[in-house]
Design a protein around this motif. Structure first.
Motif, mmCIF file in Angstrom:
data_model
loop_
_atom_site.group_PDB
_atom_site.id
_atom_site.type_symbol
_atom_site.label_atom_id
_atom_site.label_comp_id
_atom_site.label_asym_id
_atom_site.label_seq_id
_atom_site.Cartn_x
_atom_site.Cartn_y
_atom_site.Cartn_z
ATOM 1 N N VAL A 108 0.871 -1.168 0.000
ATOM 2 C CA VAL A 108 0.000 0.000 0.000
ATOM 3 C C VAL A 108 0.913 1.223 0.000
ATOM 4 O O VAL A 108 1.611 1.490 0.986
ATOM 5 C CB VAL A 108 -0.929 0.013 1.229
ATOM 6 C CG1 VAL A 108 -1.817 1.257 1.198
ATOM 7 C CG2 VAL A 108 -1.783 -1.248 1.277
ATOM 8 N N PHE A 109 0.935 1.937 -1.124
ATOM 9 C CA PHE A 109 1.873 3.042 -1.296
ATOM 10 C C PHE A 109 1.308 4.327 -0.686
ATOM 11 O O PHE A 109 0.138 4.407 -0.313
ATOM 12 C CB PHE A 109 2.206 3.221 -2.775
ATOM 13 C CG PHE A 109 2.901 2.031 -3.367
ATOM 14 C CD1 PHE A 109 4.232 1.766 -3.065
ATOM 15 C CD2 PHE A 109 2.220 1.158 -4.207
ATOM 16 C CE1 PHE A 109 4.874 0.653 -3.602
ATOM 17 C CE2 PHE A 109 2.853 0.051 -4.756
ATOM 18 C CZ PHE A 109 4.193 -0.207 -4.448
ATOM 19 N N ALA A 110 2.174 5.337 -0.615
ATOM 20 C CA ALA A 110 1.800 6.593 0.042
ATOM 21 C C ALA A 110 0.595 7.252 -0.601
ATOM 22 O O ALA A 110 -0.196 7.911 0.079
ATOM 23 C CB ALA A 110 2.996 7.542 0.044
ATOM 24 N N ASP A 111 0.427 7.085 -1.929
ATOM 25 C CA ASP A 111 -0.702 7.718 -2.613
ATOM 26 C C ASP A 111 -1.980 6.891 -2.542
ATOM 27 O O ASP A 111 -2.992 7.250 -3.147
ATOM 28 C CB ASP A 111 -0.345 8.004 -4.075
ATOM 29 C CG ASP A 111 -0.148 6.726 -4.897
ATOM 30 O OD1 ASP A 111 -0.166 5.618 -4.315
ATOM 31 O OD2 ASP A 111 0.033 6.839 -6.126
ATOM 32 N N GLY A 112 -1.946 5.775 -1.831
ATOM 33 C CA GLY A 112 -3.116 4.926 -1.691
ATOM 34 C C GLY A 112 -3.197 3.783 -2.671
ATOM 35 O O GLY A 112 -4.029 2.883 -2.513
ATOM 36 N N THR A 113 -2.328 3.776 -3.692
ATOM 37 C CA THR A 113 -2.291 2.663 -4.638
ATOM 38 C C THR A 113 -1.909 1.377 -3.904
ATOM 39 O O THR A 113 -1.008 1.379 -3.064
ATOM 40 C CB THR A 113 -1.263 2.920 -5.754
ATOM 41 O OG1 THR A 113 -1.559 4.159 -6.387
ATOM 42 C CG2 THR A 113 -1.279 1.802 -6.785
ATOM 43 N N ALA A 114 -2.591 0.293 -4.233
ATOM 44 C CA ALA A 114 -2.287 -1.004 -3.635
ATOM 45 C C ALA A 114 -2.028 -2.020 -4.741
ATOM 46 O O ALA A 114 -2.640 -1.958 -5.812
ATOM 47 C CB ALA A 114 -3.422 -1.480 -2.743
ATOM 48 N N VAL A 115 -1.109 -2.934 -4.492
ATOM 49 C CA VAL A 115 -0.812 -3.988 -5.451
ATOM 50 C C VAL A 115 -0.506 -5.269 -4.689
ATOM 51 O O VAL A 115 0.239 -5.251 -3.705
ATOM 52 C CB VAL A 115 0.368 -3.601 -6.383
ATOM 53 C CG1 VAL A 115 1.633 -3.287 -5.595
ATOM 54 C CG2 VAL A 115 0.622 -4.703 -7.412
ATOM 55 N N ASP A 116 -1.085 -6.371 -5.128
ATOM 56 C CA ASP A 116 -0.789 -7.691 -4.569
ATOM 57 C C ASP A 116 0.215 -8.380 -5.484
ATOM 58 O O ASP A 116 -0.051 -8.557 -6.686
ATOM 59 C CB ASP A 116 -2.056 -8.544 -4.491
ATOM 60 C CG ASP A 116 -3.001 -8.079 -3.401
ATOM 61 O OD1 ASP A 116 -2.647 -7.141 -2.667
ATOM 62 O OD2 ASP A 116 -4.104 -8.649 -3.285
#
Length: 508
Positions: free
Chosen positions: A87-95
């Motif tokens: 979960v990155f600082a800008d809110g982007t999430a990746v599994d």
């Protein structure tokens, strides 16, 4: 004779026992496992050290070489899927899927935009070259006498960036790989730099050879152990007992006996002197020096100890154990990394002005799907970890108060991975660098990083053999450095040097 019952020490003990040695382990604590500690309360159970296993082949080899019963007969291993959610600082999430290079590329493209996966895959291809060049000397062989070769040569094949009318540039650090080879994409850079930060390394100064860290994880996979990694420690301990290794718990060694220029045994806290042909020390460098007052442990020209008096400091770990009401939701990732909102501020707090500022840290959230660590299906055990500066001394109470404030920050950050966390919280416990120091003896609770090539040798670790004949070092502060696989290899290398002598060239 073995001092300490950590994973490197027990690995050495089991292998030496199989080779025909009578092995006695003296451990000052009342249990085995070293950094693989455990907290149990109200039916909840938590690992207090590493919680996931990488490169399980190290321990599979140990069990194969020390008996006919394979590792999987002793512990239940499962590949973690997905390997991790970011979960990155800008809110982007990746599994990111487990041990699937193609799958990782697809996931990055979907989350970060077309081209992100291709850039990461190209980087991983270069990381593979660095791994192939350093795997044996940095993991499977005793440290080379001419270790300076490893210190001087950068194994990572950095790509030259051609710039109009200006000199080309090549990445020399992990941060520069992000800037030059990953296009400076902030989320890809944060993903890359996390592998350094998780090991307490500054990505701005960590050599490009640190590319082997993401390569190792994404190639060989991430594994969980039913019952936590404490169950792995228990299995290694049971294997030692089966090979007739003797353990003396609550048995503090106060001095290593020296006779005729070599290690000759140990002196215990009650004054008893126990003779031995060889001594294997699984302790931090400062502890080892205190056990040998007036003796030189390392000769001139050897790799200096990183964690001993006079050596450079290392970051530590802050761990928060959370007991939650309510079941773990279906499909929850085992591991989520919640990145710091301000990477520069976090790096400053960790490395430029340790402990200064109030920048929230990156937090790793562990939510195991394991019925053995909760009282029933209506509860969940969650562990938060963050890299923090090692304990710098001063009143313990003040230090614990400061760490408690950081723990509150971590809980707040973890809500991005565990919605409604505060409402579900029954209780929490905080394990600080002060606790790490008490458990391991490392100055300030410092945690060793894996050995890496280049960087003028500052990320290498001292050899398993020492300048004192008959004395050998194992564990995270000896070659090949920190990390659970590396600890196991240190025990393998020390046992090989004892059994086969200086001509031992490592595992095959």
């Amino acid at each position: 004779m073995v001092i300490g019952a950590g994973m490197g020490a027990m690995t050495a003990a089991a292998r030496l026992a199989v080779a025909g040695h009578r092995v006695v382990v003296h451990e000052c604590a009342e249990t085995y496992g070293g950094a693989l500690g455990r907290v149990e309360r109200d039916g909840f159970a938590f690992d207090t050290g590493p919680a996931l296993l990488h490169l399980p082949a190290v321990y599979r080899d140990l069990f194969v070489k020390t008996g006919k019963q394979p590792l999987e007969d002793c512990v239940e291993l499962s590949q973690v899927e997905p390997a991790v959610r970011h979960v990155f600082a800008d809110g982007t999430a990746v599994d990111l899927p487990n041990a699937s290079r193609a799958g990782v590329a697809e996931a990055l493209d979907a989350a970060l935009g077309p081209g992100a996966g291709a850039r990461w895959s190209a980087f991983m291809n270069r990381a593979r070259e660095a791994w192939d060049r350093t795997r044996r000397p940095l993991l499977e062989e005793p440290l080379w006498p001419n270790w300076q070769v490893l210190a001087e040569r950068e194994p990572y094949p950095a790509v030259a960036e051609r710039r109009l009318f200006r000199r080309e540039r090549r990445a020399a650090t992990l941060a520069e790989i992000g800037a030059y080879e990953l296009g400076g994409e902030p989320r890809l850079c944060a993903l890359l730099e996390h592998f350094a930060l998780a090991h307490g390394l500054d990505p701005r100064t960590a050599p490009a050879s640190a590319a082997v860290l993401p390569y190792l994880e994404q190639t060989f996979g991430t594994w969980s152990v039913r019952g936590g990694l404490r169950a792995l420690a228990a299995a290694v301990y049971e294997r030692c007992l089966a090979r007739r290794v003797e353990f003396a718990f609550g048995s503090a060694v106060t001095r290593i006996a020296v006779k005729d220029g070599g290690a000759a045994g140990v002196e215990l806290a009650d004054g008893t002197v126990v003779d031995a042909d060889f001594v294997v020390a699984g302790v931090a460098p400062g502890v080892l020096e205190r056990l040998l007052p007036g003796e030189r442990v390392r000769a001139e020209g050897e790799v200096p100890a990183q964690g001993g008096p006079g050596g450079p400091g290392r970051p530590s770990r802050l761990t928060v154990l959370l007991a939650l009401r309510g079941a773990r939701p279906e499909g929850t990732p085992h591991r989520t990394v919640v990145h710091a909102p301000d990477r520069d501020a976090e790096l400053n707090r960790l490395f430029d002005a340790p402990g200064a500022g109030t920048a929230p840290p990156a937090v790793t959230v562990l939510r195991p799907d394991d019925a053995t660590v909760v009282p029933d299906a209506g509860h969940e055990a969650v562990t938060l970890t963050a890299t923090v500066p090692a304990y710098a001394g001063g009143p313990d109470g003040a230090a614990r108060d400061a760490f408690a404030a950081q723990a509150e920050q971590m809980i707040a950050r973890a809500e991005r991975a565990v919605p409604g966390l505060r409402d579900r919280l029954l209780w929490h416990e905080v394990r600080t660098p002060v606790d790490v120091a008490e458990a391991t003896g490392a100055d300030g609770g410092a945690v060793p990083a894996p050995a890496l090539a280049a960087a003028d040798g500052r990320l290498l670790h001292p050899a398993n053999s020492t300048s004192l004949r008959g004395l050998f070092a194992v564990g995270g502060w000896a070659h090949p450095g920190g990390g659970l696989p590396h600890a196991g290899m240190s025990g393998t290398l020390a046992a090989g040097l004892i059994v086969e002598g200086p001509e031992f060239r490592g595992s095959q």
